[in-house]
Design a protein around this motif. Structure first.
Motif, PDB file in Angstrom:
ATOM      1  N   PRO A  13       2.138  -4.564 -30.581  1.00  0.00           N
ATOM      2  CA  PRO A  13       2.137  -4.458 -32.054  1.00  0.00           C
ATOM      3  C   PRO A  13       2.143  -5.824 -32.733  1.00  0.00           C
ATOM      4  O   PRO A  13       1.490  -6.010 -33.765  1.00  0.00           O
ATOM      5  CB  PRO A  13       3.423  -3.673 -32.346  1.00  0.00           C
ATOM      6  N   ARG A  14       2.871  -6.779 -32.174  1.00  0.00           N
ATOM      7  CA  ARG A  14       2.932  -8.110 -32.777  1.00  0.00           C
ATOM      8  C   ARG A  14       1.576  -8.813 -32.671  1.00  0.00           C
ATOM      9  O   ARG A  14       1.154  -9.511 -33.597  1.00  0.00           O
ATOM     10  CB  ARG A  14       4.015  -8.943 -32.082  1.00  0.00           C
ATOM     11  N   ILE A  15       0.919  -8.637 -31.525  1.00  0.00           N
ATOM     12  CA  ILE A  15      -0.395  -9.271 -31.345  1.00  0.00           C
ATOM     13  C   ILE A  15      -1.395  -8.679 -32.336  1.00  0.00           C
ATOM     14  O   ILE A  15      -2.198  -9.408 -32.929  1.00  0.00           O
ATOM     15  CB  ILE A  15      -0.885  -9.080 -29.895  1.00  0.00           C
ATOM     16  N   ARG A  16      -1.355  -7.357 -32.545  1.00  0.00           N
ATOM     17  CA  ARG A  16      -2.284  -6.720 -33.486  1.00  0.00           C
ATOM     18  C   ARG A  16      -2.058  -7.238 -34.906  1.00  0.00           C
ATOM     19  O   ARG A  16      -3.017  -7.546 -35.626  1.00  0.00           O
ATOM     20  CB  ARG A  16      -2.103  -5.197 -33.455  1.00  0.00           C
ATOM     21  N   SER A  72      -5.512  -5.964 -22.246  1.00  0.00           N
ATOM     22  CA  SER A  72      -4.901  -5.251 -23.375  1.00  0.00           C
ATOM     23  C   SER A  72      -4.573  -6.212 -24.507  1.00  0.00           C
ATOM     24  O   SER A  72      -4.766  -5.892 -25.688  1.00  0.00           O
ATOM     25  CB  SER A  72      -3.638  -4.523 -22.910  1.00  0.00           C
ATOM     26  N   ASN A  73      -4.078  -7.396 -24.156  1.00  0.00           N
ATOM     27  CA  ASN A  73      -3.783  -8.402 -25.178  1.00  0.00           C
ATOM     28  C   ASN A  73      -5.053  -8.816 -25.924  1.00  0.00           C
ATOM     29  O   ASN A  73      -5.056  -8.966 -27.144  1.00  0.00           O
ATOM     30  CB  ASN A  73      -3.140  -9.629 -24.538  1.00  0.00           C
ATOM     31  N   ARG A  74      -6.134  -9.009 -25.168  1.00  0.00           N
ATOM     32  CA  ARG A  74      -7.385  -9.424 -25.801  1.00  0.00           C
ATOM     33  C   ARG A  74      -7.980  -8.307 -26.660  1.00  0.00           C
ATOM     34  O   ARG A  74      -8.581  -8.568 -27.700  1.00  0.00           O
ATOM     35  CB  ARG A  74      -8.380  -9.855 -24.727  1.00  0.00           C
ATOM     36  N   LEU A  75      -7.797  -7.049 -26.216  1.00  0.00           N
ATOM     37  CA  LEU A  75      -8.229  -5.932 -27.046  1.00  0.00           C
ATOM     38  C   LEU A  75      -7.452  -5.901 -28.357  1.00  0.00           C
ATOM     39  O   LEU A  75      -8.019  -5.662 -29.432  1.00  0.00           O
ATOM     40  CB  LEU A  75      -8.038  -4.605 -26.299  1.00  0.00           C
ATOM     41  N   GLN A  80      -0.015 -16.645 -32.166  1.00  0.00           N
ATOM     42  CA  GLN A  80      -0.807 -15.819 -31.263  1.00  0.00           C
ATOM     43  C   GLN A  80      -0.822 -16.407 -29.861  1.00  0.00           C
ATOM     44  O   GLN A  80      -0.799 -15.664 -28.861  1.00  0.00           O
ATOM     45  CB  GLN A  80      -2.239 -15.681 -31.806  1.00  0.00           C
ATOM     46  N   THR A  81      -0.855 -17.726 -29.764  1.00  0.00           N
ATOM     47  CA  THR A  81      -0.816 -18.375 -28.451  1.00  0.00           C
ATOM     48  C   THR A  81       0.486 -18.063 -27.728  1.00  0.00           C
ATOM     49  O   THR A  81       0.498 -17.770 -26.522  1.00  0.00           O
ATOM     50  CB  THR A  81      -0.967 -19.901 -28.612  1.00  0.00           C
ATOM     51  N   ARG A  82       1.600 -18.113 -28.457  1.00  0.00           N
ATOM     52  CA  ARG A  82       2.897 -17.807 -27.837  1.00  0.00           C
ATOM     53  C   ARG A  82       2.926 -16.361 -27.336  1.00  0.00           C
ATOM     54  O   ARG A  82       3.400 -16.075 -26.235  1.00  0.00           O
ATOM     55  CB  ARG A  82       4.029 -18.035 -28.838  1.00  0.00           C
ATOM     56  N   LEU A  83       2.426 -15.440 -28.174  1.00  0.00           N
ATOM     57  CA  LEU A  83       2.453 -14.035 -27.786  1.00  0.00           C
ATOM     58  C   LEU A  83       1.572 -13.763 -26.574  1.00  0.00           C
ATOM     59  O   LEU A  83       1.971 -13.063 -25.637  1.00  0.00           O
ATOM     60  CB  LEU A  83       1.995 -13.162 -28.962  1.00  0.00           C
ATOM     61  N   LEU A  84       0.355 -14.334 -26.577  1.00  0.00           N
ATOM     62  CA  LEU A  84      -0.568 -14.092 -25.472  1.00  0.00           C
ATOM     63  C   LEU A  84      -0.125 -14.792 -24.188  1.00  0.00           C
ATOM     64  O   LEU A  84      -0.546 -14.409 -23.094  1.00  0.00           O
ATOM     65  CB  LEU A  84      -1.976 -14.565 -25.858  1.00  0.00           C
ATOM     66  N   SER A  85       0.712 -15.820 -24.316  1.00  0.00           N
ATOM     67  CA  SER A  85       1.153 -16.577 -23.136  1.00  0.00           C
ATOM     68  C   SER A  85       2.449 -16.054 -22.552  1.00  0.00           C
ATOM     69  O   SER A  85       2.910 -16.564 -21.529  1.00  0.00           O
ATOM     70  CB  SER A  85       1.329 -18.059 -23.511  1.00  0.00           C
ATOM     71  N   GLN A 112      -1.628  -7.750 -14.013  1.00  0.00           N
ATOM     72  CA  GLN A 112      -1.695  -8.869 -14.962  1.00  0.00           C
ATOM     73  C   GLN A 112      -3.023  -8.875 -15.701  1.00  0.00           C
ATOM     74  O   GLN A 112      -3.082  -9.177 -16.896  1.00  0.00           O
ATOM     75  CB  GLN A 112      -1.493 -10.187 -14.224  1.00  0.00           C
ATOM     76  N   SER A 113      -4.089  -8.548 -14.982  1.00  0.00           N
ATOM     77  CA  SER A 113      -5.405  -8.513 -15.616  1.00  0.00           C
ATOM     78  C   SER A 113      -5.465  -7.425 -16.678  1.00  0.00           C
ATOM     79  O   SER A 113      -6.036  -7.633 -17.757  1.00  0.00           O
ATOM     80  CB  SER A 113      -6.488  -8.269 -14.555  1.00  0.00           C
TER      81      SER A 113
END
Length: 464
Positions: free
Chosen positions: A216-219, A335-338, A273-278, A329-330
């Motif tokens: 939800p945070r990434i979206r 999912s993060n990229r989506l 966004q970098t922090r969330l995706l990492s 992990q993939s």
């Protein structure tokens, strides 16, 4: 609302969205590519799982002169294969199984290549179709409707459309392949040891919990990022288009400062966004290493009753679990990229959705010629419902074979009258008639093909 209902509602909203309708229509026309990609993925996954089963058998041969049990000796279900393998010496059997595993990996790589190519071909076709669809949508908007958008906005819609759907299709294909591969690895680890396979379930569950907190945070961040990126794109396009004006009035420094202020608002969102995706990859790595360490300690006791299989089982299980962890992990990364792409996709839906838009009038009678006169009968015009009228009950006639000049000060409504005659706007009240027939009964394209227009705002296309 239950999880199942939320998932059903989410899928329903996605499938009925304008962007997905274009994607699904293109997919339907290229069904053979979808089938080729899916079947190739199935074969690739089957050979991947079979490879680990054969490796387990090869490692077991090193500590015994017979094949492993494979959970109650399932290989005996294929008597010819079992008889062929049982007739080999230990060294021959080991070499044969290793070469078979290598051969399966070669076959898997070939099918994986076919799957990736088919998916890439499909993405390319959908990408082109989406660009064409967005461009056609912009051209189909009525002039008043399209005038509400800035040039940078419309340019951004077209230039980002192809990349957005390409990313979406590529990620969905990757997600499907990863999930099928995970099922294959789960089948391998369950065949080796049911108690140990519980570790894989715990690993996937832990990653899923972390993922559910991040998505939800990434979206939300993605949507805000999309807005800021569009602001940057609009400012760039408009500034480049206005270079003559900027230089004429010495506005270079002010324009650059304005761009800097916009970019400064973009940086914190990119960092967030970098922090969330990492966050997820390190967590997954820690959980994977912890699981493998626990297996090394617990594996000996869990498989103590089959001492000759302890080392082969642990090696194969850990190798399969490591590959399983990579796939998990993939999936998390995909999912993060989506989620990160959702902002661009919703922006694409915004231009494709017909709501709150008006479109150029199509159809009507073909226009031949003015036989007698063009009449403006008490014509009024208001550009927006909340604005004042720029024209109010204007009436006059233009006879065929005569010249009519509209004279007045700036803002008197001369250009507005010309725009009405061209058909860029429809009268708010009153009517424009050609030989007594309302202009709205004629096909606009047919009428405009008889016009010669020299506008006060010139534009020269970059062509001969």
């Amino acid at each position: 609302m239950s999880l199942l209902k939320r998932l059903k509602r989410l899928l329903s909203d996605r499938v009925t969205s304008p962007a997905y309708r274009v994607i699904l229509a293109t997919v339907s026309r290229n069904r053979w590519l979808v089938l080729l990609s899916f079947n190739s993925s199935l074969f690739s996954v089957f050979f991947e799982g079979s490879t680990f089963g054969i490796i387990f058998g090869a490692l077991s041969v090193l500590g015994s002169d017979r094949l492993p049990d494979f959970q109650n000796n399932r290989i005996t279900a294929f008597p010819p294969i079992y008889a062929f393998l049982s007739g080999m010496e230990r060294g021959e059997l080991f070499v044969f199984l290793i070469l078979s595993a290598i051969g399966l990996q070669v076959a898997r790589s070939g099918f994986r290549f076919m799957s990736m190519v088919a998916s890439g071909y499909l993405a390319a076709r959908v990408q082109v179709q989406m660009i064409e669809r967005v461009f056609a949508q912009i051209l189909s908007l009525s002039f008043p409707c399209s005038s509400r958008y800035k040039v940078g906005d419309l340019s951004s819609y077209v230039t980002t459309a192809g990349g957005t759907v390409k990313v979406q299709i590529t990620l969905w294909n990757s997600l499907l392949v990863n999930m099928l591969t995970i099922f294959a690895y789960i089948a391998v680890v369950v065949s080796i040891s049911i108690p140990l396979s519980a570790v894989a379930i715990l690993l996937a569950g832990g990653v899923a919990i972390v993922q559910s907190q991040l998505m939800p945070r990434i979206r939300r961040t993605s949507k805000r990022l999309t807005t800021k990126r569009v602001d940057v794109s609009k400012q760039l396009i408009e500034s480049i288009q206005a270079l003559r004006v900027i230089h004429t009035f010495a506005r270079q420094r002010a324009t650059l400062q304005h761009m800097r202020r916009i970019l400064q608002k973009l940086v914190p969102l990119l960092e967030r966004q970098t922090r969330l995706l990492s966050t997820l990859p390190p967590v997954s790595d820690i959980m994977s290493v912890t699981a493998i360490g626990g297996l090394l300690i617990a594996g000996f006791f869990l498989l103590d009753g089959e001492a000759q299989l302890v080392l082969p089982a642990l090696i194969t299980f850990i190798a399969a679990l490591n590959r399983l962890s990579t796939q998990v992990q993939s999936i998390s990364s995909t999912s993060n990229r989506l989620a990160d792409n959702i902002g661009q996709l919703e922006r694409l839906n915004a231009i494709l959705a017909p709501e709150d838009k008006t479109f150029t009038r199509l159809g009507g009678n073909a226009f031949a010629a003015v036989r007698d006169e063009i009449e403006f009968d008490r014509v009024s015009l208001r550009y927006n419902p909340d604005d004042d009228e720029v024209l109010k009950e204007v009436s006059f006639r233009m006879k065929r074979g005569t010249m009519t000049a509209l004279v007045g000060g700036s803002g008197a409504g001369k250009s507005s009258l010309a725009d009405l005659l061209i058909g860029l706007y429809d009268p708010t009240a009153g009517a424009i008639r050609f030989d007594g027939v309302d202009m709205r009964e004629f096909d606009l394209e047919s009428w405009r093909s008889h016009l010669g227009v020299v506008s006060q705002d010139t534009f020269i296309f970059n062509s001969s």
